[in-house]
Design a protein around this motif. Structure first.
Motif, PDB file in Angstrom:
ATOM      1  N   THR A 147       0.805  -1.265   0.032  1.00 26.37           N
ATOM      2  CA  THR A 147       0.064   0.028   0.145  1.00 26.37           C
ATOM      3  C   THR A 147       0.735   1.132  -0.043  1.00 26.37           C
ATOM      4  O   THR A 147       0.308   2.288  -0.163  1.00 26.37           O
ATOM      5  N   LYS A 148       2.023   1.079   0.012  1.00 25.52           N
ATOM      6  CA  LYS A 148       3.033   2.138   0.236  1.00 25.52           C
ATOM      7  C   LYS A 148       4.223   2.089  -1.037  1.00 25.52           C
ATOM      8  O   LYS A 148       4.326   1.058  -1.503  1.00 25.52           O
ATOM      9  N   PRO A 149       4.867   3.201  -1.215  1.00 25.75           N
ATOM     10  CA  PRO A 149       5.837   3.232  -2.234  1.00 25.75           C
ATOM     11  C   PRO A 149       6.969   2.585  -1.952  1.00 25.75           C
ATOM     12  O   PRO A 149       7.324   2.508  -0.570  1.00 25.75           O
ATOM     13  N   SER A 150       7.629   1.873  -2.937  1.00 23.90           N
ATOM     14  CA  SER A 150       8.873   1.289  -2.731  1.00 23.90           C
ATOM     15  C   SER A 150       9.790   2.076  -2.289  1.00 23.90           C
ATOM     16  O   SER A 150      10.039   3.298  -2.551  1.00 23.90           O
ATOM     17  N   LEU A 151      10.887   1.666  -1.305  1.00 22.70           N
ATOM     18  CA  LEU A 151      12.133   2.396  -0.821  1.00 22.70           C
ATOM     19  C   LEU A 151      12.975   2.358  -1.862  1.00 22.70           C
ATOM     20  O   LEU A 151      13.951   3.385  -1.681  1.00 22.70           O
ATOM     21  N   LEU A 152      13.020   1.554  -3.009  1.00 16.99           N
ATOM     22  CA  LEU A 152      13.921   1.623  -4.013  1.00 16.99           C
ATOM     23  C   LEU A 152      13.322   2.361  -5.218  1.00 16.99           C
ATOM     24  O   LEU A 152      14.159   3.195  -5.751  1.00 16.99           O
ATOM     25  N   ASP A 153      12.107   2.214  -5.499  1.00 20.83           N
ATOM     26  CA  ASP A 153      11.632   3.011  -6.421  1.00 20.83           C
ATOM     27  C   ASP A 153      10.309   3.625  -6.066  1.00 20.83           C
ATOM     28  O   ASP A 153       9.125   2.890  -6.166  1.00 20.83           O
ATOM     29  N   PRO A 154      10.018   4.927  -5.735  1.00 21.19           N
ATOM     30  CA  PRO A 154       8.481   5.335  -5.178  1.00 21.19           C
ATOM     31  C   PRO A 154       7.575   5.272  -6.193  1.00 21.19           C
ATOM     32  O   PRO A 154       6.328   5.485  -5.814  1.00 21.19           O
ATOM     33  N   SER A 155       7.847   4.898  -7.502  1.00 21.10           N
ATOM     34  CA  SER A 155       6.763   4.811  -8.510  1.00 21.10           C
ATOM     35  C   SER A 155       6.112   3.575  -8.241  1.00 21.10           C
ATOM     36  O   SER A 155       5.130   3.346  -9.109  1.00 21.10           O
ATOM     37  N   LYS A 156       6.549   2.528  -7.736  1.00 20.43           N
ATOM     38  CA  LYS A 156       6.318   1.142  -7.724  1.00 20.43           C
ATOM     39  C   LYS A 156       5.646   1.069  -6.276  1.00 20.43           C
ATOM     40  O   LYS A 156       6.216   1.429  -5.328  1.00 20.43           O
ATOM     41  N   PRO A 157       4.529   0.001  -6.006  1.00 22.97           N
ATOM     42  CA  PRO A 157       4.477  -0.454  -4.786  1.00 22.97           C
ATOM     43  C   PRO A 157       5.369  -1.276  -3.776  1.00 22.97           C
ATOM     44  O   PRO A 157       6.286  -1.856  -4.637  1.00 22.97           O
ATOM     45  N   ASP A 158       5.661  -1.122  -2.837  1.00 23.13           N
ATOM     46  CA  ASP A 158       6.631  -1.724  -1.864  1.00 23.13           C
ATOM     47  C   ASP A 158       6.225  -3.303  -1.807  1.00 23.13           C
ATOM     48  O   ASP A 158       5.538  -3.697  -0.848  1.00 23.13           O
ATOM     49  N   ASN A 159       6.952  -4.064  -2.556  1.00 18.45           N
ATOM     50  CA  ASN A 159       6.618  -5.412  -2.597  1.00 18.45           C
ATOM     51  C   ASN A 159       7.726  -6.348  -1.733  1.00 18.45           C
ATOM     52  O   ASN A 159       7.622  -7.544  -1.621  1.00 18.45           O
ATOM     53  N   GLY A 160       8.730  -5.649  -1.419  1.00 18.74           N
ATOM     54  CA  GLY A 160       9.832  -6.131  -0.600  1.00 18.74           C
ATOM     55  C   GLY A 160      11.379  -6.112  -1.166  1.00 18.74           C
ATOM     56  O   GLY A 160      11.358  -5.704  -2.239  1.00 18.74           O
ATOM     57  N   LEU A 161      12.286  -6.400  -0.411  1.00 18.47           N
ATOM     58  CA  LEU A 161      13.631  -6.239  -1.033  1.00 18.47           C
ATOM     59  C   LEU A 161      14.565  -7.110   0.036  1.00 18.47           C
ATOM     60  O   LEU A 161      13.948  -7.483   1.327  1.00 18.47           O
ATOM     61  N   MET A 162      15.685  -7.166   0.055  1.00 20.30           N
ATOM     62  CA  MET A 162      16.648  -7.542   0.707  1.00 20.30           C
ATOM     63  C   MET A 162      17.614  -6.395   1.425  1.00 20.30           C
ATOM     64  O   MET A 162      18.304  -5.761   0.407  1.00 20.30           O
ATOM     65  N   GLY A 163      17.590  -5.998   2.479  1.00 16.69           N
ATOM     66  CA  GLY A 163      18.660  -4.980   3.006  1.00 16.69           C
ATOM     67  C   GLY A 163      19.774  -5.310   3.606  1.00 16.69           C
ATOM     68  O   GLY A 163      19.878  -6.550   4.183  1.00 16.69           O
ATOM     69  N   ILE A 164      21.042  -4.871   3.102  1.00 14.51           N
ATOM     70  CA  ILE A 164      22.406  -5.411   3.664  1.00 14.51           C
ATOM     71  C   ILE A 164      22.889  -4.259   4.589  1.00 14.51           C
ATOM     72  O   ILE A 164      23.016  -3.346   4.076  1.00 14.51           O
ATOM     73  N   VAL A 165      22.915  -4.901   5.708  1.00 14.56           N
ATOM     74  CA  VAL A 165      23.547  -4.037   7.041  1.00 14.56           C
ATOM     75  C   VAL A 165      24.872  -4.437   7.445  1.00 14.56           C
ATOM     76  O   VAL A 165      25.234  -5.421   7.548  1.00 14.56           O
ATOM     77  N   ASP A 166      25.722  -3.270   7.266  1.00  7.46           N
ATOM     78  CA  ASP A 166      26.987  -3.539   7.704  1.00  7.46           C
ATOM     79  C   ASP A 166      27.170  -3.270   9.171  1.00  7.46           C
ATOM     80  O   ASP A 166      27.051  -2.519   9.876  1.00  7.46           O
ATOM     81  N   MET A 167      27.380  -4.552  10.076  1.00  5.86           N
ATOM     82  CA  MET A 167      27.288  -4.547  11.503  1.00  5.86           C
ATOM     83  C   MET A 167      28.654  -3.908  12.077  1.00  5.86           C
ATOM     84  O   MET A 167      28.510  -3.304  13.164  1.00  5.86           O
ATOM     85  N   LYS A 168      29.805  -3.715  11.430  1.00  6.05           N
ATOM     86  CA  LYS A 168      30.741  -3.120  11.828  1.00  6.05           C
ATOM     87  C   LYS A 168      30.760  -1.829  11.656  1.00  6.05           C
ATOM     88  O   LYS A 168      30.913  -1.039  12.731  1.00  6.05           O
ATOM     89  N   GLU A 169      30.388  -1.358  10.707  1.00 12.10           N
ATOM     90  CA  GLU A 169      30.115   0.374  10.327  1.00 12.10           C
ATOM     91  C   GLU A 169      28.840   0.894  11.064  1.00 12.10           C
ATOM     92  O   GLU A 169      28.754   1.879  11.102  1.00 12.10           O
ATOM     93  N   GLY A 170      28.066  -0.037  11.163  1.00 14.11           N
ATOM     94  CA  GLY A 170      26.518   0.449  11.684  1.00 14.11           C
ATOM     95  C   GLY A 170      25.798   1.166  10.579  1.00 14.11           C
ATOM     96  O   GLY A 170      25.262   2.188  10.978  1.00 14.11           O
TER      97      GLY A 170
END
Length: 598
Positions: free
Chosen positions: A392-415
């Protein structure tokens, strides 16, 4: 505000809970969730009869629920929130739901689900109570006002629930539940029996059922103690009712149990075996305990979500989802995903961190919406976390598309968040797949719940980038998946295997498992587990492929088929292990001991 037509379509697609083993799949329980007290002993011919749940949930802080409320929490709350305020699925406030849909439309969607989406028919998530009258009762419940007061379970409540069943000092010095001359502890394969409150333990070399161990309601995740410590002989299992069990894998005896929440999910054990952490949906929190299951710290989960809203206070929620352990620059840390807040925390569990009360030392915002499962790279530095999105909300990758999911990669060393990658509709890696290849270097992979797609990505000089996406059959031909596994070899135990295994956990064709060649990234085998087992395809959901410690075999659980199938890595069938009842997740002691975080 959504227009009525859009709201109608949206609710049609998400009215019933998304099911997952590891995830959110549930069935109802008319009884409360106090675990059975008797300890199951190893047996050559385990009894298949499920243990009866104990009636009456009288613990301090537990709000008493009607039967239909319990059914809702068990079968719908995982997606729509325990208080119907919404989460992965929309909120089910009566003023919104019944203004946008006719009651008969709601009934049909609940009963039949929606083919081609993650939403199943009701009888797949509520096996004991799926008749029309129950659905009508559920609809009547959805008409009632939503109570906003949070249900609580405090640190003091947890401390008061601790029970010692078999003190560690009374345990045998050597294995008694299995022959150490034939196998070692790393060869044990443990299957969660979803509907029986038990764990089925199998011999991963000889493919025999060794015995069963009592667990709790909806056994959900387990962790083993670090193999190179005295705690390596223990298994820690959490039930969805919040009861945590410590089990001795030498004798299959339960050592201790404690209730750490009212609706729990993830389990993590620190690298030195001194601390255990549990992620809770209700109350939204992380509970940290010592190795004797003494509760030490209660951390409510809260934060600002990706849309700037405060969650975790004033009746709103940010459930704690995936939780793993890692070591960064020699310092032990628990990594936890805050589901609704879309954040990732790092909790210091080093000696200094324990002395300071386990502070949050990493807090990474805007990782994604509705965080769920995750895994670590080989170094334990990068946390790969599934964001299942909110269409129901815009994608964090492309606001022109619905947010259907993604993989976030977090660097736990650099935070910090370093990448967000499209990975299909509602990605679900489970323990995930780290894949060492000759041609492509190190790859990472996840399937998706909402479509028959596997996404592979890798780290480049520009960060993490999608490498290839592989269809499991033709687009829309098969349902989505829950779990993917690979085997990169373990020094002194087994050589790397060339194949990646993925299940199909949702209709249509949930009796299929796919084998992908890790070098060509092409599907090389499509396995019909129903044909092999001689069972009805509609009753042969096959999930959670898991390699044995030596990498020579892959175990696959037949959920409704009440068995485990054993294959060679290339997909050739080996044998069927009868006896496990409603097995879902399978955990290889040796294979998981070699992977960071899991």
């Amino acid at each position: 505000m959504l227009k009525r037509g859009l709201l109608f379509a949206f609710l049609l697609s998400l009215i019933v809970i998304l099911t997952a083993c590891s995830s959110e799949t549930t069935a109802p329980s008319d009884k409360a969730s106090e675990p059975a007290k008797e300890q199951a002993q190893p047996t050559e011919q385990p009894v298949n009869k499920p243990s009866e749940p104990v009636a009456g949930e009288q613990a301090k802080g537990v709000v008493q629920r009607t039967d239909i409320e319990k059914l809702y929490v068990d079968s719908c709350g995982g997606c729509h929130g325990q208080t119907r305020l919404g989460a992965l699925g929309p909120n089910l406030l009566p003023e919104r739901l019944f203004s946008g849909m006719k009651e008969e439309d709601i009934f049909k969607v609940i009963k039949e689900g929606r083919p081609g989406t993650p939403m199943p028919a009701f009888n797949t998530v509520s096996k004991d109570r799926s008749d029309d009258a129950t659905i009508r009762e559920l609809i009547e419940y959805l008409k009632t006002p939503v109570a906003l007061e949070a249900q609580t379970w405090s640190l003091e409540d947890a401390k008061a629930s601790l029970e010692v069943i078999n003190d560690e000092k009374t345990l045998p010095a050597q294995p008694t539940a299995w022959d150490p001359n034939e196998i070692e502890i790393g060869d044990l394969m443990v299957a969660m029996e979803r509907e029986t409150r038990k764990y089925a333990v199998m011999d991963g070399k000889n493919h025999k059922l060794l015995g069963k161990i009592d667990g709790s309601y909806r056994t959900h995740t387990i962790q083993f103690g670090p193999a190179d410590t005295p705690e390596g002989r223990y298994m820690y299992g959490i039930g969805r009712d919040g009861w945590l069990f410590k089990v001795d894998m030498y004798s299959f005896k339960t050592v201790r149990k404690v209730r750490v929440g009212l609706d729990s999910r993830g389990t993590a054990v620190s690298a030195d075996g001194e601390y255990i952490a549990i992620s809770n949906y209700l109350p939204s929190s992380v509970m940290i305990l010592d190795k004797y299951l003494n509760p030490l710290k209660y951390l409510p989960t809260y934060g600002i979500d990706p849309d700037g809203q405060i969650v975790g206070v004033n009746g709103s929620q940010s459930r704690a989802a995936a939780i793993l352990d890692t070591v960064i620059d020699g310092k032990q840390m628990f990594v936890v995903a805050l589901k609704e807040a879309g954040r990732v925390w790092g909790i210091d569990v080093s000696k200094e961190g324990a002395e300071k009360g386990f502070p949050i030392v990493v807090d990474v915002p805007r990782v994604g919406r509705i965080l769920h499962d995750g895994f670590l790279d080989d170094s334990g530095r990068y946390f790969m976390i599934a964001s299942q999105g909110d269409n129901t909300k815009p994608s964090l990758l492309d606001p022109s598309k619905p947010d259907n999911g993604l993989m976030g990669i977090v660097d736990m060393k650099e935070g910090k968040l370093v990448s967000q990658l499209p990975a299909g509709i509602k990605p679900h890696p489970g323990p995930g797949a780290v894949i060492h290849t000759k041609k492509n270097g190190v790859l990472y992979a996840t399937p998706a719940i909402g479509e028959n797609l596997v996404t592979f990505w890798k780290q480049t000089k520009n960060g993490f980038e999608v490498y290839k996406q592989v269809r499991l059959g033709k687009e829309g031909e098969n349902g989505g998946s829950l779990f993917i596994r690979a085997y990169n070899g373990i020094e002194g135990k087994g050589e790397a295997q060339n194949y990646v295994w993925v299940d199909i956990a949702f209709a249509p064709n949930w009796n299929k498992v796919f084998v992908i060649d890790k070098e060509s990234l092409e599907v090389v085998k499509e396995i019909d587990t129903a044909a092999i087992a001689g069972t009805d395809p509609q009753k042969t959901r096959s999930v959670h492929p898991e390699y044995t410690q030596d990498g020579k075999f892959v175990y696959v659980a037949l959920w409704e088929g009440n068995a485990v199938l054993v294959f060679k890595p290339n997909g050739d069938f080996v044998t069927k292990i009868d006896g496990p009842v409603t097995p879902t997740g399978i955990f290889s002691y040796g294979a998981r001991a070699a992977e960071p975080g899991i």
